[in-house]
Design a protein around this motif. Sequence first.
Motif, PDB file in Angstrom:
ATOM      1  N   CYS A  21       0.839  -1.198   0.000  1.00  9.83           N
ATOM      2  CA  CYS A  21       0.000   0.000   0.000  1.00  9.83           C
ATOM      3  C   CYS A  21       0.877   1.252   0.000  1.00  9.83           C
ATOM      4  N   CYS A  24       0.289   2.745   3.876  1.00  7.41           N
ATOM      5  CA  CYS A  24       0.626   2.016   5.106  1.00  7.41           C
ATOM      6  C   CYS A  24       1.539   0.825   4.871  1.00  7.41           C
ATOM      7  N   CYS A  64      -6.729  -1.289  -0.044  1.00  5.93           N
ATOM      8  CA  CYS A  64      -5.917  -1.789   1.068  1.00  5.93           C
ATOM      9  C   CYS A  64      -6.837  -2.199   2.216  1.00  5.93           C
ATOM     10  N   CYS A  67      -5.950   0.240   5.562  1.00 10.42           N
ATOM     11  CA  CYS A  67      -6.261   1.675   5.642  1.00 10.42           C
ATOM     12  C   CYS A  67      -7.356   2.097   4.644  1.00 10.42           C
TER      13      CYS A  67
HETATM   14 ZN   LIG Z   1      -2.913   0.814   3.391  1.00 13.34          ZN
END
Ligand SMILES: [Zn+2]
Length: 426
Positions: A21, A24, A64, A67
């Motif tokens: 990602c 994150c 993702c 997040c």
């Molecule tokens: Zn993420």
Amino acid sequence: MKAELSTEVGEDVTASTAGGCRFCGARLEHVFVDLGMSPLCESYVSAKQLNQMEPFYPLRVYVCERCFLVQLEAYVTREQIFTEYAYFSSFSDSWLEHARAYAELMITRFGLDSQSQVLEVASNDGYLLQYFVKSGIPSIGIEPAANVARAAVERGVPTRVEFFGLESARSMAATRLSADLLVGNNVLAQVPDINDFVAGLGAALKPHGVITMEFPHLMRLVAENQFDTIYHEHFSYFSLITVEKILAAHSLTIFDVEELPTHGGSLRIYARHANDLLRPIEERLIALRTREEEAGFTRLEMYQGFAESVQETKRKLLDFLIQAKRQGRSIVGYGAPGKGNTLLNYCGIRTDFLDYTVDRNPYKQGKALPGTHIPICAPEKIRETRPDYVLILPWNLKDEIMKQNAYILEWGGRFVVPIPELRVFD
Ligand SMILES: [Zn+2]
């Protein structure tokens, strides 16, 4: 894990090929929507390129699970997107009005004056900062495309030619340049390294400064099926909830938000340093966050349901086009926007369905659409050929376009809009 089940030498092509990602770092395993292979949507094809190979890249969008950032891999570099940018913001009257009203609002709300400093990231040709300059407020643009920056300087907007990030923010801070108002409109989606960019925002902001950013709202994209606004140049698609997380990771707090009609539905967020308690959190921020939660933006299943409605839109559009052609009707396009290219390539619509499209931008006339090679003509062509149907590709401007081109009714022509769902206007 499909890859582990594969017994052949080589990789299983159905396995995820995405990296981590962008925000994150979690592994990306869930596809939000897969629009197949597509060319870059701004790569209009000139006559001499028509017989050459054309690069296509996957338009596969992930979400993702940690997040909920919806994202594409960055297949193109920011240099490819920005350094020779054909689109000058000042081309559109309604866009200039949007910028003027914004400047007026900020000057009043935050009491900006000749002692204040405004900075804008991706400031384009100065279309927005010119209104601050006219009000006597010191303003500096940061714009990576040199030809576009030159146009800004010519209209009196000082502009630094560079990409914005932590490094450029620090070098500005070293010369005591930091912002009371830091603007970033329609740039966050195009940033490959989002953490570096947002860290830069924090570093370029005075202790009591305000950041505002505008970007298309993912909640509207999902609710109104705007899958054609997905293209390679936009790496990320944001809900309020996810943007709050990204800013919070860099000690920035969103304290207010507005919903805007631009680009099919955008957000304008207002942020400050987390430790700047002068500006309280506004009610409408809390209300929108709640609406997003209720609409499922913190649950993976909501994101996984999107692909089916995209496929159904494709089937409906093709149904209509096939029937119209069987009845011997002629169909042309209106507009040559990036979103039209995503739609036409995903649906496989070429000159077998659309004879041509038209666009008011002289830069695009005489060229062909990327991938589908539908020719782009001047708008007068519609009056000459009297088509039965005009498919409006920039559906966000449909009211304006139908009004300007109402003359097609003279010969019984009708407008068709593909998004949010297929509609023929009688
Ligand atoms: Zn993420």
